[in-house]
Design an enzyme around this catalytic site. Sequence first.
Site, PDB file in Angstrom:
ATOM      1  N   THR A 175       0.804  -1.219   0.000  1.00  0.00           N
ATOM      2  CA  THR A 175       0.000   0.000   0.000  1.00  0.00           C
ATOM      3  C   THR A 175       0.846   1.282   0.000  1.00  0.00           C
ATOM      4  OG1 THR A 175      -1.701  -1.201   1.168  1.00  0.00           O
ATOM      5  CG2 THR A 175      -1.860   1.188   1.249  1.00  0.00           C
ATOM      6  N   ALA A 192      -1.991   4.316  -3.781  1.00  0.00           N
ATOM      7  CA  ALA A 192      -2.214   2.957  -4.294  1.00  0.00           C
ATOM      8  C   ALA A 192      -2.726   2.080  -3.165  1.00  0.00           C
ATOM      9  CB  ALA A 192      -0.929   2.389  -4.870  1.00  0.00           C
ATOM     10  N   SER A 248      -6.616   0.142  -2.945  1.00  0.00           N
ATOM     11  CA  SER A 248      -7.292  -0.896  -3.721  1.00  0.00           C
ATOM     12  C   SER A 248      -6.707  -0.965  -5.134  1.00  0.00           C
ATOM     13  CB  SER A 248      -8.791  -0.586  -3.803  1.00  0.00           C
ATOM     14  OG  SER A 248      -9.367  -0.667  -2.526  1.00  0.00           O
ATOM     15  N   ASP A 260      -4.263 -14.589  -2.235  1.00  0.00           N
ATOM     16  CA  ASP A 260      -5.133 -15.769  -2.344  1.00  0.00           C
ATOM     17  C   ASP A 260      -4.890 -16.723  -1.175  1.00  0.00           C
ATOM     18  OD1 ASP A 260      -6.301 -14.860  -4.622  1.00  0.00           O
ATOM     19  OD2 ASP A 260      -5.208 -16.180  -5.997  1.00  0.00           O
ATOM     20  N   ARG A 284     -25.894 -10.354  33.967  1.00  0.00           N
ATOM     21  CA  ARG A 284     -26.557  -9.065  34.112  1.00  0.00           C
ATOM     22  C   ARG A 284     -28.040  -9.270  34.455  1.00  0.00           C
ATOM     23  NH1 ARG A 284     -26.548  -3.620  35.116  1.00  0.00           N
ATOM     24  NH2 ARG A 284     -27.872  -2.476  33.649  1.00  0.00           N
ATOM     25  N   ILE A 290     -25.702  -5.948  23.416  1.00  0.00           N
ATOM     26  CA  ILE A 290     -26.125  -6.773  24.557  1.00  0.00           C
ATOM     27  C   ILE A 290     -25.555  -6.198  25.865  1.00  0.00           C
ATOM     28  CG2 ILE A 290     -25.798  -9.052  25.642  1.00  0.00           C
ATOM     29  CD1 ILE A 290     -26.205 -10.249  22.811  1.00  0.00           C
ATOM     30  N   GLU A 339      -6.116  -6.091   3.523  1.00  0.00           N
ATOM     31  CA  GLU A 339      -5.889  -7.197   2.576  1.00  0.00           C
ATOM     32  C   GLU A 339      -6.968  -7.228   1.507  1.00  0.00           C
ATOM     33  OE1 GLU A 339      -3.704 -10.286   5.485  1.00  0.00           O
ATOM     34  OE2 GLU A 339      -4.088 -10.953   3.451  1.00  0.00           O
ATOM     35  N   THR A 362     -10.251  -4.441   0.430  1.00  0.00           N
ATOM     36  CA  THR A 362     -11.541  -4.108   1.052  1.00  0.00           C
ATOM     37  C   THR A 362     -12.581  -5.132   0.620  1.00  0.00           C
ATOM     38  OG1 THR A 362     -12.250  -2.785  -0.816  1.00  0.00           O
ATOM     39  CG2 THR A 362     -11.055  -1.627   0.933  1.00  0.00           C
TER      40      THR A 362
END
Lengths: 260, 383
Positions: free
Chosen positions: B125, B129, B131, B239, B267, B337, B363, B365
């Site tokens: 990256t 540069a 994606s 990959d 709780r 929660i 790695e 988007t």
Amino acid sequence: MNVIVCIKQVPNTTDVRIDPVTNTLIREGVESIINPFDTYAIEEGVRLKERFGGKVIVITMGPPQAETALREALSLGGDEAILISDKKFAGSDTWATSYTLSRAIKHISTFDMIICGKQASDGDTAQVGPGISTHLDIPQVTYVKRIEEISNNKAKVERMTEEGYDIIETPLPCLLTVVKEINTPRLPSLKGMIKAKSAKIIKWTADDINCDPKNIGLEGSPTRVVKIFTPPPRKGGEILKGDTNEIAQRLAESLRDVVI
Amino acid sequence: MDYLLTERQVMIRDLARQIARDKVKPVAAKDEESEEFAWEIMKVLANSDIFGIYIPEEYGGLGGGVMELCVATEELSRACGAIALGFAGTALGIYPILLYGNDEQKKKYLPDIAKGKRLAAFCITEAEAGSDAGSIKTSAKKEGDHYILNGTKQWITNAGEAEVYTVIAMTDKTKGARGASAFIVEKGTKGMDFGKKEKKLGIRASATREVIFTDCKVPKESLLSKEGMGFIVEMKTFDSSRPGVAAQAVGIAQGALDLALDYAQKRIQFGQPLSSFQAIQHMLADMATQIEAARALVYSAARMVDSGAKNISKESAMAKVYASDVAMKVAVDAVQIFGGYGYMRDYPIEKFMRDAKITQIYEGTNQIQRNIIAGHLIKESLK
């Protein structure tokens, strides 16, 4: 420096159940682990090996399934493992157990130090370690929290006491029992675990280590467990009131009643 | 669910779980706050041989693959997604060498990685540069027996802490993506510097820095594969590594569910535990089901990669996109929660929500992942 570490496989629980008929521990149905105090003994043995070279021999007396405890000890850095197992050992008390272990240790050619955990988490007697050293007639130091140095065939160690610690020098070979303050045991390594899985476990019976039949198993055990019970909880104490002289007087009288 | 792990994978899972519980969990909050790199945990992982699980035995590893990498990453992420990255980011950094290194390069770097002596990082990256990996500006100019690197990489995981860097740089700008090449650069090389440590939304215990090359001279033996192979090295590395990010996401999601389930039972509101309310029960049930589905997809993709299958981009992207979306959703629900307590930084759950977010971004988007999946779908339909 060759170190022998004695370990015991114990149930993974603090809630130990006792067979009401035989007054011995019930092992069935409970996951077994290495006695937690013995993990510090293994670690200390491995550290000594890393410092001084030599090897760590781990030894246990128990039923055939105690082999898993030995394999775990190998994955934690032990080099050789010996299982002392024989039906004739059934019912051994701490005297017979320490006799049997001492016979096995005599069978191992040479060693510089024996390390045991301070006690087992099931029986809690803390007698087997000292018993082994007595049978072997070598010096013992219990409750060791640090090995300061080893040189000229002597070891200088710190023994934990309630108030602090003693510094004790002992000739080698000797037997130490260790407390949890001595180290932080490492986690096993994957390579160690893989190696331990296929490692050969040496197995010895009573005959292999020339045990005197009179000294082993139930027959060799002088201890007779008459009764096992949970002691009743302590009742609340008595608080004395009044002026100081009077209290002192009554306290002295009460003490006299109890002691005499 | 029983995923029929091999005996060795069970061993790895159990050991990683033990490390996560006994070593990572107690320091996770402290390291998050101080944003310090967890070297003490890296040492534990190294001593336990975890760094070597996906490296071939001939280079000192345990001979496993992506599946082993996933199992360990998941367990560590369950305790802390940031600390797990010291391990998983190293895998990303070293995969280019595993896949494209020659024997000499493998012999030089893999044994130290397997032992956990050195960490690794992958540098692609740049400011312009992300994606669009094709617009890389960092250049590598050949001069005699050397290449001279110039340019700045940003947001590099493990940068500054790692010692082995795989770097994508342009050897021929006129050729676009086909002019990219991959290099191995060691920390300490003259002309290689690190920028300031980035302040991030989450994964704060993970080190993220710029890597700056100024006339950085590396021997020609540092080139991975051939000139012009950089983009292929990058794609094939991703990959293989995407199931790893997906496993990190599954771990974060599982960790969030563990906390939410525990909290819901403790709780008390309206005189009963939260877990007795159907509204909460259904949330927990959905969270658990989504995690299980994500895990099943991740393990399937990982096994497919390890089988040596040729076309793994689509499945690998599916695992990454699905698991990371699940992680985000589950973490948000877990915070819900916890209610007001969940919003407080005194409670551990909000960290999971912040940590989960990155798995949808880095790695590749999730939008890029969907492009990859759709591209393959369409290509396959035309066959």
